[in-house]
Design a protein around this motif. Structure first.
Motif, PDB file in Angstrom:
ATOM      1  N   ALA A 150      38.610  31.555  31.698  1.00  0.00           N
ATOM      2  CA  ALA A 150      37.640  32.085  32.658  1.00  0.00           C
ATOM      3  C   ALA A 150      37.307  31.030  33.701  1.00  0.00           C
ATOM      4  N   ASP A 151      37.140  29.803  33.245  1.00  0.00           N
ATOM      5  CA  ASP A 151      36.807  28.734  34.174  1.00  0.00           C
ATOM      6  C   ASP A 151      37.926  28.489  35.168  1.00  0.00           C
ATOM      7  N   SER A 152      39.156  28.513  34.677  1.00  0.00           N
ATOM      8  CA  SER A 152      40.235  28.113  35.562  1.00  0.00           C
ATOM      9  C   SER A 152      40.713  29.253  36.456  1.00  0.00           C
ATOM     10  N   THR A 153      40.420  30.482  36.093  1.00  0.00           N
ATOM     11  CA  THR A 153      40.886  31.571  36.935  1.00  0.00           C
ATOM     12  C   THR A 153      39.779  32.213  37.760  1.00  0.00           C
ATOM     13  N   ASN A 154      38.541  32.036  37.333  1.00  0.00           N
ATOM     14  CA  ASN A 154      37.429  32.742  37.969  1.00  0.00           C
ATOM     15  C   ASN A 154      37.482  34.256  37.784  1.00  0.00           C
ATOM     16  N   TYR A 155      38.105  34.670  36.724  1.00  0.00           N
ATOM     17  CA  TYR A 155      38.023  36.074  36.361  1.00  0.00           C
ATOM     18  C   TYR A 155      37.351  36.182  34.993  1.00  0.00           C
ATOM     19  N   ALA A 156      37.093  37.397  34.570  1.00  0.00           N
ATOM     20  CA  ALA A 156      36.551  37.590  33.232  1.00  0.00           C
ATOM     21  C   ALA A 156      37.709  37.604  32.245  1.00  0.00           C
ATOM     22  N   GLY A 205      33.145  34.536  30.877  1.00  0.00           N
ATOM     23  CA  GLY A 205      33.215  34.674  32.330  1.00  0.00           C
ATOM     24  C   GLY A 205      32.934  36.060  32.866  1.00  0.00           C
ATOM     25  N   ALA A 206      32.203  36.855  32.121  1.00  0.00           N
ATOM     26  CA  ALA A 206      31.879  38.192  32.614  1.00  0.00           C
ATOM     27  C   ALA A 206      31.151  38.104  33.953  1.00  0.00           C
ATOM     28  N   ASN A 207      30.373  37.066  34.103  1.00  0.00           N
ATOM     29  CA  ASN A 207      29.619  36.960  35.353  1.00  0.00           C
ATOM     30  C   ASN A 207      30.519  36.676  36.558  1.00  0.00           C
TER      31      ASN A 207
END
Lengths: 343, 343
Positions: free
Chosen positions: A113-119, A233-235
């Motif tokens: 999630a951190d590295s892609t910026n997706y959930a 990374g839901a947010n």
DNA sequence: GTTAGCACTCAACTCTTAGGAGTGCTAACA
DNA sequence: TGTTAGCACTCCTAAGAGTTGAGTGCTAAC
């Protein structure tokens, strides 16, 4: 009408641009920022064709074009296979060797999630078809019996059973032997009613205990029915305006919290994978098995932690997600998970 | 200036009204919808005083007033204690007797979220001070030893240790006796290095195995360090416009997903409760230990599942949450959990 | 102490306007 | 025949003006 090479190039340019900006893209932009050397008017003609073919669409008259699901599909299917990805370096440090699988999975979800910026989501390996390896009863208290069941893949399950009358150590030993000889090496399907009643008969007055143990065994084997799924990374969905409006966001957040819905995705991925498809699945828009994600794209991959235990990783983002990067990252990750468990 | 009875009544009326509508409330509304029989002008004077006293505030000139944190605090502290709540009927059906604590907790979180329309969290009982009750080693494979540790409260923990050379059944029996006699009845604090080396000496060539087991025991006891927290209804925050804007929603959603942050809330509640305060805590706005919830109110309660195992329930909503109902619901729930485990 | 009345404030809404991006079509060009 | 320039048209967006209405604060009278 045919989709010739030039049309493909233009379509690709449109999608690329849209992925970056999230805004509908117009003919002039394409004319300027490609090496096709065509005027905007020509591009307009081509775009008109592409729209007719269903690869792009206009949110409203006099807006630029955005890719349709069909357009994305083509992009993912063909354009991507041209170049096999230069591998995205994963922050390997973060994935330390962890004994506990669930800790590891949580971490993987977070890193992704951190590295892609997706959930992201990740399901724990399913162990549906595994066999009983070891059963052990022990007396913890005069009236409490601890049951431990180990199934293949070293998944351990235990529960405490309450018994009315105290059991002697000898009796417990006997039951242990009975259970192990009878059930060892069997999978859930293979344990039938006949066997159970035979065992009950042998157990005599402790037949009730036997049912308890059988239940525990059943529990251990179908532990994946209430599948463990970790998300992170839901947010991130708030980064993408097209998903961030209240209704959609609320639905998505709900889907992430009630993992039941996500398990559809896991099951679909696993069955697709079993039927020989590629290890990486891309669901675009309506293709997804989860209703609430019909405005998203979902990329899933199957991973294996040895001994046939398979789990699923999913990345959920807007349709204009960076398919290149996501698929690359997933591939790297899978090979790393592989390496981790080869050790 | 003093807060006389009439001012209190007006304040109460303002808060009640604001809780319902979520809109700033004006003098005319209060004048019409209370039994005070005062003109709007008088109310205006009083409201002006209340503002000076810090109980209410104006979002901007020529808007009505909304309660300040101080106002909510007064409301919760005093106004609420007047009437002990007519008990909110809880959907008891949903809380079936469940063997599995975590299943139960998940269900509780969901029911609470459904019935209150707020976001909820529940932490699994902490078992920090519990004592070792039972230890069992068994041979699963020639090179794999299964360790099972049961601590008080019947929390079971197990792991599989790999051993280089095969152990005889006899050796395992000896180790079992050694471990049980030495560690039984001790809590984590009481197991010190001296004991460990003494045990290692006794175990002879299998001293390595002993360390493994000790580690497993330590794991079992401090299982609550990575505290289990279940959440539900996070998407409810979208019901309240004052929380639903992108920035706030994103932060909140993140807090709910990364349970670490929530554990601050749990710890704070538990320590407040230990220091003799009421079992139900209300955090209004900035009072919360969790930054991202500074625009929310949080109501927490401590519950006990027998044997001193305590957990925390939290309800997170807008400052204008229905404190009455929430506190009532929590009380009912706690007594039900109590009853459940008295059985 | 309470109230009526009035001037004032300010957010929210509506309406209008202007600007700009983008299209589709046509006619001319190579 | 494919490509291009030009132009009229559409429609979104932002900005501004005007209106409305809820609400306040103050003053003077009861």
């Amino acid at each position: 009408m045919q989709l010739d090479e030039r049309k493909k190039k233009i379509l690709q340019a449109i999608i690329r641009n849209y992925l970056e900006t999230g805004e509908p893209v117009g003919s002039r932009t394409i004319s300027k920022y490609t090496d096709l050397n065509l005027s905007s008017a020509t591009i307009r003609n081509e775009m008109s064709d592409l729209e007719e073919l269903g690869y792009i669409l206009q949110p409203h008259t006099s807006a630029g074009r955005i890719p349709s699901d069909k357009g994305y599909r083509l992009y993912v299917d063909t354009m991507l296979e041209e170049k096999e990805r230069e591998i995205q370096e994963m922050k390997e440090v973060l994935i330390e060797r962890e004994e506990k699988t669930d800790q590891l999975l949580k971490q993987v979800a977070r890193v992704l999630a951190d590295s892609t910026n997706y959930a992201t989501m990740i399901s724990a390996p399913a162990i549906r078809k595994n066999k009983v390896k070891f059963i052990q009863l022990s007396k913890v208290d005069p009236h409490q019996i601890l049951t431990v069941v180990v199934v293949e893949g070293n998944v351990i399950k235990n529960s405490i059973l309450h018994v009315e009358e105290e059991l002697t150590e000898e009796m417990i030993l006997k039951l242990n032997i009975l259970l192990n000889t009878q059930l060892n090496g069997l999978s859930l399907d293979e344990i039938n009613l006949g066997m159970i009643s035979a065992m009950k008969a042998q157990a005599g007055i402790h037949s009730e205990l036997v049912s308890g143990v059988i239940d525990a065994v059943a529990d251990a084997i179908k532990a994946d029915e209430d599948m463990q799924i970790y998300t992170s990374g839901a947010n991130n969905i708030f980064r993408y305006p097209e998903l961030a409006d209240q209704k959609k966001a609320s639905e998505l957040i709900n889907t992430f919290e009630e993992k039941e819905l996500l398990s559809q995705l896991v099951n679909d991925t696993l069955s697709e994978e079993e039927s020989g498809k590629n290890a990486i699945q891309v669901y675009i828009g309506d293709e997804t098995p989860v209703q609430s994600m019909k405005d998203c794209s979902v990329v899933t991959a199957t991973y294996e932690l040895g001994e046939g235990m398979k789990g699923t990783i999913g990345i959920i983002g807007p349709k204009r997600m960076d398919y290149d990067k996501v698929i690359g990252t997933l591939k790297t990750l899978m090979s790393q998970l592989d390496a981790l468990y080869k050790k």
